[in-house]
Design a protein around this motif. Structure first.
Motif, PDB file in Angstrom:
ATOM      1  N   ASN A   2      36.052  65.318  44.792  1.00  0.00           N
ATOM      2  CA  ASN A   2      37.110  64.790  45.642  1.00  0.00           C
ATOM      3  C   ASN A   2      37.997  65.841  46.294  1.00  0.00           C
ATOM      4  O   ASN A   2      38.945  65.503  46.973  1.00  0.00           O
ATOM      5  N   LEU A   4      37.862  70.015  48.124  1.00  0.00           N
ATOM      6  CA  LEU A   4      37.298  71.333  48.404  1.00  0.00           C
ATOM      7  C   LEU A   4      38.448  72.260  48.783  1.00  0.00           C
ATOM      8  O   LEU A   4      39.315  71.880  49.565  1.00  0.00           O
ATOM      9  N   GLN A   6      39.562  75.621  50.612  1.00  0.00           N
ATOM     10  CA  GLN A   6      39.120  76.631  51.572  1.00  0.00           C
ATOM     11  C   GLN A   6      40.056  77.825  51.479  1.00  0.00           C
ATOM     12  O   GLN A   6      41.288  77.645  51.377  1.00  0.00           O
ATOM     13  N   SER A   7      39.514  79.012  51.503  1.00  0.00           N
ATOM     14  CA  SER A   7      40.334  80.216  51.384  1.00  0.00           C
ATOM     15  C   SER A   7      39.592  81.385  52.011  1.00  0.00           C
ATOM     16  O   SER A   7      38.460  81.665  51.664  1.00  0.00           O
ATOM     17  N   PHE A   8      40.223  82.029  52.965  1.00  0.00           N
ATOM     18  CA  PHE A   8      39.617  83.231  53.566  1.00  0.00           C
ATOM     19  C   PHE A   8      40.722  84.075  54.182  1.00  0.00           C
ATOM     20  O   PHE A   8      41.846  83.600  54.380  1.00  0.00           O
ATOM     21  N   SER A   9      40.392  85.331  54.458  1.00  0.00           N
ATOM     22  CA  SER A   9      41.325  86.216  55.140  1.00  0.00           C
ATOM     23  C   SER A   9      40.688  86.691  56.426  1.00  0.00           C
ATOM     24  O   SER A   9      39.491  86.966  56.462  1.00  0.00           O
TER      25      SER A   9
ATOM     26  N   PRO B  11      45.848  85.894  55.241  1.00  0.00           N
ATOM     27  CA  PRO B  11      45.183  84.910  54.380  1.00  0.00           C
ATOM     28  C   PRO B  11      45.463  83.474  54.822  1.00  0.00           C
ATOM     29  O   PRO B  11      46.586  83.149  55.222  1.00  0.00           O
ATOM     30  N   PHE B  12      44.449  82.654  54.777  1.00  0.00           N
ATOM     31  CA  PHE B  12      44.603  81.229  55.082  1.00  0.00           C
ATOM     32  C   PHE B  12      43.999  80.420  53.933  1.00  0.00           C
ATOM     33  O   PHE B  12      42.921  80.761  53.449  1.00  0.00           O
ATOM     34  N   THR B  13      44.696  79.392  53.517  1.00  0.00           N
ATOM     35  CA  THR B  13      44.116  78.490  52.521  1.00  0.00           C
ATOM     36  C   THR B  13      44.453  77.056  52.920  1.00  0.00           C
ATOM     37  O   THR B  13      45.511  76.795  53.490  1.00  0.00           O
ATOM     38  N   TYR B  14      43.527  76.177  52.659  1.00  0.00           N
ATOM     39  CA  TYR B  14      43.836  74.753  52.815  1.00  0.00           C
ATOM     40  C   TYR B  14      42.883  73.939  51.959  1.00  0.00           C
ATOM     41  O   TYR B  14      41.837  74.425  51.532  1.00  0.00           O
ATOM     42  N   THR B  15      43.297  72.715  51.697  1.00  0.00           N
ATOM     43  CA  THR B  15      42.524  71.828  50.840  1.00  0.00           C
ATOM     44  C   THR B  15      41.951  70.703  51.674  1.00  0.00           C
ATOM     45  O   THR B  15      42.640  70.142  52.528  1.00  0.00           O
ATOM     46  N   VAL B  16      40.675  70.388  51.455  1.00  0.00           N
ATOM     47  CA  VAL B  16      40.067  69.216  52.083  1.00  0.00           C
ATOM     48  C   VAL B  16      39.850  68.181  50.986  1.00  0.00           C
ATOM     49  O   VAL B  16      39.076  68.418  50.051  1.00  0.00           O
ATOM     50  N   SER B  17      40.573  67.073  51.064  1.00  0.00           N
ATOM     51  CA  SER B  17      40.491  66.044  50.027  1.00  0.00           C
ATOM     52  C   SER B  17      39.669  64.866  50.511  1.00  0.00           C
ATOM     53  O   SER B  17      39.711  64.511  51.692  1.00  0.00           O
ATOM     54  N   PHE B  18      38.934  64.261  49.594  1.00  0.00           N
ATOM     55  CA  PHE B  18      38.101  63.098  49.910  1.00  0.00           C
ATOM     56  C   PHE B  18      38.685  61.915  49.141  1.00  0.00           C
ATOM     57  O   PHE B  18      38.828  61.975  47.915  1.00  0.00           O
ATOM     58  N   VAL B 160      38.448  75.362  61.794  1.00  0.00           N
ATOM     59  CA  VAL B 160      39.659  76.094  62.165  1.00  0.00           C
ATOM     60  C   VAL B 160      39.920  76.115  63.667  1.00  0.00           C
ATOM     61  O   VAL B 160      40.832  76.785  64.123  1.00  0.00           O
ATOM     62  N   PRO B 178      43.873  77.351  61.402  1.00  0.00           N
ATOM     63  CA  PRO B 178      43.517  76.469  60.285  1.00  0.00           C
ATOM     64  C   PRO B 178      44.603  75.432  60.026  1.00  0.00           C
ATOM     65  O   PRO B 178      45.785  75.729  60.187  1.00  0.00           O
ATOM     66  N   TYR B 239      30.722  64.787  52.308  1.00  0.00           N
ATOM     67  CA  TYR B 239      31.178  65.824  51.391  1.00  0.00           C
ATOM     68  C   TYR B 239      30.320  67.078  51.496  1.00  0.00           C
ATOM     69  O   TYR B 239      30.820  68.191  51.685  1.00  0.00           O
ATOM     70  N   GLN B 243      31.304  70.696  53.036  1.00  0.00           N
ATOM     71  CA  GLN B 243      31.247  71.865  52.158  1.00  0.00           C
ATOM     72  C   GLN B 243      30.431  73.002  52.777  1.00  0.00           C
ATOM     73  O   GLN B 243      30.849  74.156  52.768  1.00  0.00           O
ATOM     74  N   MET B 246      32.399  74.536  55.592  1.00  0.00           N
ATOM     75  CA  MET B 246      33.520  75.341  55.095  1.00  0.00           C
ATOM     76  C   MET B 246      33.027  76.659  54.497  1.00  0.00           C
ATOM     77  O   MET B 246      33.639  77.709  54.700  1.00  0.00           O
ATOM     78  N   GLN B 247      31.913  76.596  53.763  1.00  0.00           N
ATOM     79  CA  GLN B 247      31.360  77.836  53.199  1.00  0.00           C
ATOM     80  C   GLN B 247      30.962  78.793  54.312  1.00  0.00           C
ATOM     81  O   GLN B 247      31.168  80.002  54.225  1.00  0.00           O
ATOM     82  N   ALA B 250      34.227  80.392  55.757  1.00  0.00           N
ATOM     83  CA  ALA B 250      34.862  81.354  54.867  1.00  0.00           C
ATOM     84  C   ALA B 250      33.998  82.592  54.676  1.00  0.00           C
ATOM     85  O   ALA B 250      34.501  83.704  54.523  1.00  0.00           O
TER      86      ALA B 250
END
Lengths: 389, 389
Positions: A2, A4, A6-9, B11-18, B160, B178, B239, B243, B246-247, B250
């Motif tokens: 539920n 994911l 995401q994190s990158f620079s 740096p960038f971070t974010y969450t993808v919620s389902f 992004v 992002p 999902y 994923q 996103m992979q 990143a």
């Protein structure tokens, strides 16, 4: 299944070069940079290079377009777009959505892709405008800055921000988008009028006061030489000030995701003063007054000694800066104080103001005392009256 | 003293919620995220939250604005702006500079600062539009995405990029910015029409074919369930596809500073087909045809077997996708082939096209053979005629 994360620079690099007569035929700096840049991206394709020139710079350097064409005539794999675009200099450049459209149209018309370049030659406002258009066209074409004023060479031009005004609000629209290269050509500074020569010096005093006491000592020692337009002193000032700004950007929060804005020492009052005077006070002049105000405030708040505060005021005065403007005192200081709220709204989050804990050492505070601001205004007003005697 | 090197990473971070039913009163996901987000930024100040809703979503979910107000009614430190803005859905949203202006005006009017949020609820076009306005207002206010289509939940919405069209050119203006959070609510998918339900599946096939054979096997096995709108199969598809995208972002070049664009398998032809048909073919439908074309081309070029190619075409057909559109063959294929040049211009640099070396393995090439493209077009056209029999 539920969530994911995401994190990158995203890495950014660029070079700020200091030179004289950038487009002289025997100055290979810019050509060499382009060759190396092409080698790094491993492309054999012809890249395009569109110049955008500040009308004020063109007036002072009418042979610039011809020099540019000659300079790049025989660079393999590079095509300079026929005619440079000319845009008005100064704050006007940032008030016109049509100019943004014209620049994006030029990107389309000349086929500037994400591997081609837009180079802007001009003062801070033109760099902000062109940098913004370059940042949004094709989601970002490569942007080269050639700042022509003290202010843009030592501060705004070496940083990562761009922007235009919107609905009368300064820099309301813009992005964080580092340039791919900056070329600081000292020869452009020679043709500045005295006000523009002086204006940019206030950002050097600012950064020295909050970060680097030895640089402030140097400024004190060289204030008269700088006031007398000593080119060598100015070269060092530009270099050191640019370096301190760049170190701050790289070491901190380059895209300003937090609330702090320590480099904005003296700027809350400066921004407001520019508006209150309808921009008849230039940014650097307003910053000098803002520095004077927050320095006196720091003294009144017991953070620095009267001797230190007077020394700051003296350096500003020897450089020819006014320390006061009648707009500060308008409406019992209320017009100015409204600048604090606006500054907070602009940054977002909590009010964060930089004061001085010593010469060379800034400190962040989250409130300012209305009575002390008023005392500081009155002290600066008196300084003015003493000078008049 | 003639050069300074600047180098930093952002740096960038974010969450993808389902989730399902994001604004149901007992679904604490969004509220919890906001509380944690406020805690992380250490602010006690009230943050604002402006919703922008796709008109198509509002039509299918007329109680959405009321649900939102109820959902956030008692969140401390948060104020939801009175009324959500409603913008037209679909490509129309990206053709109108006035909508960008209206969004920026809303940021100004409601005092949305860099610590406040704009949340967009809608399909990919609305997310692109709102993401762009959010990215340039105040040099970037915090942007939350709530994608409502298969395509935006599994692909564009978790990435992004943002952008709008300009002078008839798709995504000519935009940025890489992002989001701070993405909430994928499966309940929105239930109200999509069959074309929109199907469309987004082509991006899953695309990413499976170039990166992940087991996912392609899964798609093959579940093609009929997906065609029959099985919600559970779709949840897994969204999902896994999100994923993989996103992979890729990143692990690679998030802001696309290089030339490669491996995720654009099948897209050179798709972009052109959308234009040639005046967008009557939807993006996902065009991508399915583009995948079919580049799959057959990969076979004709000796890279994959006829069995593998036929298997891809069969999966696409079982999902209900057309494999051919008459516009592909127009003007002896010349109209389509012009898409190759345009694709190169859009990316900048060298032409880079992704083909298949196996099911689950993309490969980049730098040229395509005109005769083989033509043969691939004809093979797809024949498939269509066989189906008609």
């Amino acid at each position: 299944m539920n969530q994911l994360e995401q994190s990158f620079s995203v890495p950014f690099t660029y070079t700020v070069s200091f030179t004289e007569h950038l487009f002289a035929s025997d100055n290979t700096l810019f050509r060499d940079w382009l060759t190396q840049s092409a080698r790094r991206s491993g492309t054999q394709l012809t890249r395009k290079l569109l110049f955008v020139i500040d009308s004020g710079v063109l007036a002072a350097h009418p042979t610039l377009p011809a020099n540019i064409q000659t300079y790049f005539a025989d660079v393999p794999g590079l095509r300079v777009v026929d005619e440079p675009m000319v845009v008005p200099g100064g704050e006007l450049a940032k008030n016109s959505p049509e100019l943004v459209d014209q620049l994006i149209d030029a990107v389309d018309r000349y086929g500037i892709d994400r591997h081609s370049y837009i180079a802007a030659i001009g003062g801070g406002a033109v760099l902000d405008l062109v940098g913004y258009a370059a940042a949004i066209a094709h989601r970002g074409v490569r942007h080269i800055r050639i700042p022509t004023t003290v202010l843009s060479q030592n501060d705004s031009g070496v940083g990562v921000k761009n922007g235009v005004n919107w609905g009368g609000k300064k820099n309301f629209v813009g992005t964080f988008a580092p340039p791919v290269a900056v070329f600081n050509d000292a020869a452009f500074l020679g043709t500045l009028d005295d006000r523009d020569w002086r204006s940019g010096i206030s950002e050097a005093i600012k950064v020295a006061l909050i970060k680097d006491r030895p640089f402030f000592e140097w400024l004190d020692t060289n204030a008269d030489a700088l006031a007398n337009r000593d080119a060598e002193a100015m070269s060092y000032l530009v270099y050191r000030c640019a370096q301190l700004h760049m170190q701050h950007i790289a070491g901190g929060d380059p895209f300003e995701m937090g609330s702090a804005r320590p480099l904005d020492f003296g700027h809350w009052a400066a921004h407001k003063l520019e508006y209150l005077t309808d921009f008849s006070v230039r940014h650097g002049e307003a910053v000098a007054i803002g520095i004077a105000l927050d320095t006196v405030y720091s003294q009144l708040a017991g953070r620095i000694t009267a001797t230190d505060a007077d020394r700051v005021l003296s350096v500003l005065q020897r450089l020819g800066f006014d320390l006061f403007h009648p707009a500060l005192a308008e409406n019992g200081g209320e017009n100015l104080r409204r600048g604090l709220t606006e500054f907070q709204e602009h940054l977002g989050g909590e009010l964060t103001i930089t004061l001085l804990d010593a010469l060379g050492q800034g400190v962040e505070v989250h409130e300012m005392d209305t009575a002390l601001i008023q005392q500081a205004i009155e002290k600066l007003e008196n300084t003015l009256m003493h000078n008049a005697h």
